[in-house]
Design a protein around this motif. Structure first.
Motif, PDB file in Angstrom:
ATOM      1  N   LEU A  71     -33.559  28.779  -5.841  1.00  0.00           N
ATOM      2  CA  LEU A  71     -33.541  29.859  -4.855  1.00  0.00           C
ATOM      3  C   LEU A  71     -32.512  29.577  -3.763  1.00  0.00           C
ATOM      4  CD1 LEU A  71     -34.873  32.506  -3.966  1.00  0.00           C
ATOM      5  CD2 LEU A  71     -36.518  31.158  -2.654  1.00  0.00           C
ATOM      6  N   PHE A  75     -28.998  31.576  -2.755  1.00  0.00           N
ATOM      7  CA  PHE A  75     -28.631  31.996  -1.407  1.00  0.00           C
ATOM      8  C   PHE A  75     -27.258  31.442  -1.024  1.00  0.00           C
ATOM      9  CE2 PHE A  75     -33.184  32.782   0.373  1.00  0.00           C
ATOM     10  CZ  PHE A  75     -33.301  33.844  -0.501  1.00  0.00           C
ATOM     11  N   PRO A 167     -36.658  36.687 -12.033  1.00  0.00           N
ATOM     12  CA  PRO A 167     -37.083  37.471 -10.870  1.00  0.00           C
ATOM     13  C   PRO A 167     -36.675  36.869  -9.526  1.00  0.00           C
ATOM     14  CG  PRO A 167     -38.981  36.589 -12.076  1.00  0.00           C
ATOM     15  CD  PRO A 167     -37.783  36.425 -12.935  1.00  0.00           C
ATOM     16  N   LEU A 168     -36.243  35.606  -9.503  1.00  0.00           N
ATOM     17  CA  LEU A 168     -35.712  35.049  -8.254  1.00  0.00           C
ATOM     18  C   LEU A 168     -34.546  35.887  -7.753  1.00  0.00           C
ATOM     19  CD1 LEU A 168     -35.526  31.157  -8.808  1.00  0.00           C
ATOM     20  CD2 LEU A 168     -37.217  32.454  -7.516  1.00  0.00           C
ATOM     21  N   SER A 170     -34.246  38.876  -7.553  1.00  0.00           N
ATOM     22  CA  SER A 170     -34.636  40.028  -6.719  1.00  0.00           C
ATOM     23  C   SER A 170     -34.385  39.727  -5.246  1.00  0.00           C
ATOM     24  CB  SER A 170     -36.109  40.355  -6.948  1.00  0.00           C
ATOM     25  OG  SER A 170     -36.928  39.319  -6.456  1.00  0.00           O
ATOM     26  N   THR A 171     -34.413  38.450  -4.873  1.00  0.00           N
ATOM     27  CA  THR A 171     -34.235  38.100  -3.461  1.00  0.00           C
ATOM     28  C   THR A 171     -32.811  38.317  -2.971  1.00  0.00           C
ATOM     29  OG1 THR A 171     -33.776  35.806  -4.050  1.00  0.00           O
ATOM     30  CG2 THR A 171     -36.053  36.352  -3.527  1.00  0.00           C
ATOM     31  N   MET A 178     -38.628  43.064 -10.908  1.00  0.00           N
ATOM     32  CA  MET A 178     -39.298  42.507  -9.728  1.00  0.00           C
ATOM     33  C   MET A 178     -38.923  43.276  -8.468  1.00  0.00           C
ATOM     34  SD  MET A 178     -41.380  40.071  -9.080  1.00  0.00           S
ATOM     35  CE  MET A 178     -42.124  39.618  -7.537  1.00  0.00           C
ATOM     36  N   ARG A 182     -41.372  45.641  -6.135  1.00  0.00           N
ATOM     37  CA  ARG A 182     -41.616  45.388  -4.718  1.00  0.00           C
ATOM     38  C   ARG A 182     -41.204  46.587  -3.871  1.00  0.00           C
ATOM     39  NH1 ARG A 182     -39.230  39.936  -2.730  1.00  0.00           N
ATOM     40  NH2 ARG A 182     -40.404  40.457  -0.866  1.00  0.00           N
TER      41      ARG A 182
END
Lengths: 237, 256, 225
Positions: A71, A75, A167-168, A170-171, A178, A182
């Motif tokens: 994650l 970023f 689905p990480l 999605s952040t 995902m 949300r």
């Protein structure tokens, strides 16, 4: 909207919305997996460079990538890459995710390749040398054809593992199932049904694949077991 | 003669469709040394595995010291033995395995001490003293704190025998105990077995391929062939006087 | 722009991220312990003779292995209060439960397969020494199985550490959370912020990496018989 209990209306309302993201989710899985498969080779070959300093750097770089959160790596690629002076590349979220997940899992894939190569019988290397086969042909025709097949079940497992890590993305705004779930939840203030849908989709897709890979593994084991028995018999004669 | 300590009554054992034992009748007397010989696949090992409760007979009874091993009486009916029943009889029986089966996570002294302390609730110092004596007897008094992985095959097998002896069984079973050993290590293990046979008064059943040795120490020899006892008697009866052609051809192969 | 890459910026960033270490470490420890407990409970239940128990734990394991941690975390965070009307207390607990249940499911397979891989001869030797099934498990099978499990437990603990970064998504103030807060105010610093965060995580992982390597040696030693 009902906040306190399950609503099938919401479920069937959310289902088509979320399913629109399935293509992205699966596409991202394939793209980052492919990236990891290719990048994994790079690690494997870097580690074979017979220089202790290079070996040390490569080993610990892999260890660093592997033991820090994907994650945070996502970023870094999404937020930080564009503002690094002189480099400054800004990528589409989908590409960021392919790069991030691909690099992260390439370190695992590289290890699998390595174990496959190390398991090739030492005699095969010696025979290739004795037959004066060129380095390129040795790898292409002797070593890799023997090293890769036994690793296929393990590689398959990593496909499923990566699918579940997707689905990480999605952040950082990749609109897979995902993210759609949300945002549906946020708009309708009902997260239960959309998130359950996502869970079901993952279950429905990953469980059968896992069973398939288990079968594949058993078949490979049997085949290699048989080879082993034949080898033993050969040794006895 | 005394009562037999073990009696097999028409014992059958099948694995799937294959019948390995086809009706075994056998008496073993206290302190008797029995050698079981015969071609591979004749069911030799299965005979003693049934007695050790590692396999269940398909039919027939095994009586140990007057009690039925695999059946027990419950409310006036004979039912299949449960774990408690098996444990109450199994304590009299010890076994040494072809592949040693030492516990790799324990030193050899611990290998010997665990069962007497936890299974028989014996006092730790007594057990320790006895274990050390037993390991000295098998020639390993200097290896007490070694782990099995540090020992040779012959040494491992001697530990396995000490481990079984510390439990003070009335019946000791030896399952091809020299088959997994390098030829030069067989002798040291046979010497220990001979020592036990000559000095201890327990019954012994040896399944073995060491023909000369077996015939030498055995009071009774069983020749097993295709799941039945084809011949039994003293060593000289079986070797010299058997008219069974299978016995003769088998013995010829071994004795050249 | 140049000062972005100077070392001095790290002295600005590191203390900020340091504020999140406590949450990251506490979640790591709590969820790891929870996962270990779950793994033994579920792993042993899957080996039990009881059909229902076996199927139920099988369902748990497949459910959590078949979906992803992030899905489970959000589901617990959003859906459980809605569905059951219960509040799990704090987000900290939600993080611990989600991570613990997820990795507990994976680790239970490690427990199960390790127990199954203790050789048949060990069971037989223990039976020949007249041990009860409990004693057999307690003195012979389990100690050997645990040695075999250790490396995988090490590996999964590193996975758990990586998984803790997800709790920033449900508002817990871990290392990544403070990194994100800093990034939102000074975007130009973000390369150094995330690099520092990664280094923080790596430093936390280092002892686990070395423990795992040690565990591999122990496991190799205990395997020979």
């Amino acid at each position: 909207m009902n906040l306190n209990y399950w609503s099938w209306d919401t479920f069937f309302d959310a289902l088509p919305v979320i399913l629109q993201g399935l293509g992205i989710t699966i596409g991202l899985t394939f793209a980052s997996y492919l990236f990891a498969l290719i990048f994994g080779f790079l690690w494997t070959f870097l580690r074979r460079i017979p220089n202790r300093f290079v070996h040390f750097i490569v080993t610990w770089t892999m260890e660093f990538i592997r033991s820090t959160p994907p994650l945070v790596q996502l970023f870094f690629i999404y937020y930080a890459l564009p503002v690094i002076p002189y480099i400054g590349i800004s990528l589409h979220p989908f590409a960021c995710a392919v790069l991030g997940l691909g690099i992260h899992f390439s370190t695992y894939i590289g290890e699998i390749y390595r174990s496959g190569i190390e398991n090739v019988d030492k005699g095969q290397w010696e025979a290739s040398t004795a037959l004066n086969i060129s380095t390129w042909d040795k790898w292409r025709k002797i070593i890799l054809p023997q090293a890769i097949p036994p690793t296929i079940p393990m590689l398959g497992n990593y496909f499923i593992i990566m699918f579940k890590e997707v689905p990480l993305a999605s952040t950082i705004g990749v609109a897979g199932i995902m993210l759609l779930a949300r945002s549906y939840g946020a708009e309708n203030w009902s997260y239960l049904e959309p998130l359950t849908i996502v869970g079901i989709i993952f279950l429905v897709l990953s469980y059968p694949s896992a069973v398939l890979i288990k079968k594949l593994e058993n078949r490979f084991n049997k085949r290699f077991h048989k080879n082993q028995i034949m080898k033993d018999k050969g040794a006895m004669q | 003669m005394a009562e037999p300590i073990v009696t097999y009554q028409d014992v059958h054992k099948s694995f799937g469709d294959v019948e390995v034992l086809k009706g075994i009748d056998l008496d073993i007397y206290p302190a008797e040394k029995v050698a079981v010989i015969g071609p591979s696949g004749s069911g030799k090992t299965t005979i003693i595995r049934l007695l050790m409760t590692l396999e269940q007979p398909t039919a027939g009874d095994i009586i140990v010291d007057g009690r039925n091993l695999w059946k027990m009486e419950k409310n006036g009916k004979w039912v299949h033995a449960n774990e408690n029943h098996l444990r109450s009889i199994r304590g009299d029986i010890g076994m040494v395995f072809q592949h040693f089966n030492l516990f790799p996570h324990m030193t050899i002294l611990e290998n010997c001490m665990t069962a007497p302390i936890h299974v028989k609730n014996e006092e730790k110092n007594d057990v320790k003293k006895r274990s050390i004596e037993m390991l000295e007897r098998v020639g390993l008094g200097d290896k007490l704190d070694n782990y099995p992985s540090q020992l040779s095959g012959g040494q491992k097998q001697r530990v396995a025998m000490a481990r079984a002896l510390v439990m003070r069984p009335k019946i000791m079973l030896f399952d091809e105990v020299t088959s997994a050993l390098d030829p030069e290590l067989v002798g040291e293990v046979l010497n220990v077995i001979r020592d036990i046979a000559e000095n201890d008064d327990m019954a012994m059943v040896l399944v073995t391929h060491e023909m000369d040795f077996a015939l030498d120490i055995a009071d009774k020899v069983l020749f097993l062939d295709e799941g039945v006892i084809a011949e039994q008697g003293t060593a000289s009866e079986v070797i010299e006087h058997s008219e069974n052609p299978r016995v003769q051809s088998f013995l010829q192969r071994f004795r050249g | 722009m140049k000062e972005v890459l100077t070392i001095s910026a790290i002295f600005e960033i590191a203390p900020q991220l340091w504020r999140g270490v406590q949450i990251t470490v506490s979640i790591l420890i709590a969820s790891a312990l929870f996962a270990y407990a779950m793994s033994f409970i579920a792993g042993l239940c899957r080996l039990s003779n009881n059909f229902l128990l076996r199927k139920l734990t099988g369902f748990y394991v497949e459910l959590f292995r078949g979906t992803s941690l992030i899905v489970q975390l959000f589901w617990l965070y959003y859906a459980v209060p809605m569905l059951f009307g219960i509040n799990l207390g704090s987000n900290w607990w939600i993080g611990v439960i989600a991570i613990g249940l997820n990795y507990g499911a994976y680790l239970s397979e490690v427990v199960r397969s390790s127990i199954l891989s203790v050789s048949q001869g060990q069971y037989e030797a223990a039976t020949a020494l007249n041990m009860s099934s409990f004693q057999r498990m307690r003195f012979i099978i389990f100690p050997q199985a645990v040695r075999m499990m250790l490396p995988e437990f090490g590996n999964y603990t590193i996975q758990i550490l990586k998984g803790t970064s997800l709790v920033s998504l449900i508002g817990l103030t871990d290392i990544l959370y403070y990194g994100d807060v800093m990034r939102s105010t000074s975007l130009s610093l973000s390369p150094l912020i995330y690099l520092t965060a990664l280094i923080f995580y790596f430093i936390l992982a280092l002892p686990l990496i070395f423990l795992t390597r040690k565990a591999e040696k122990i496991a190799k030693k205990g395997a020979a018989s």
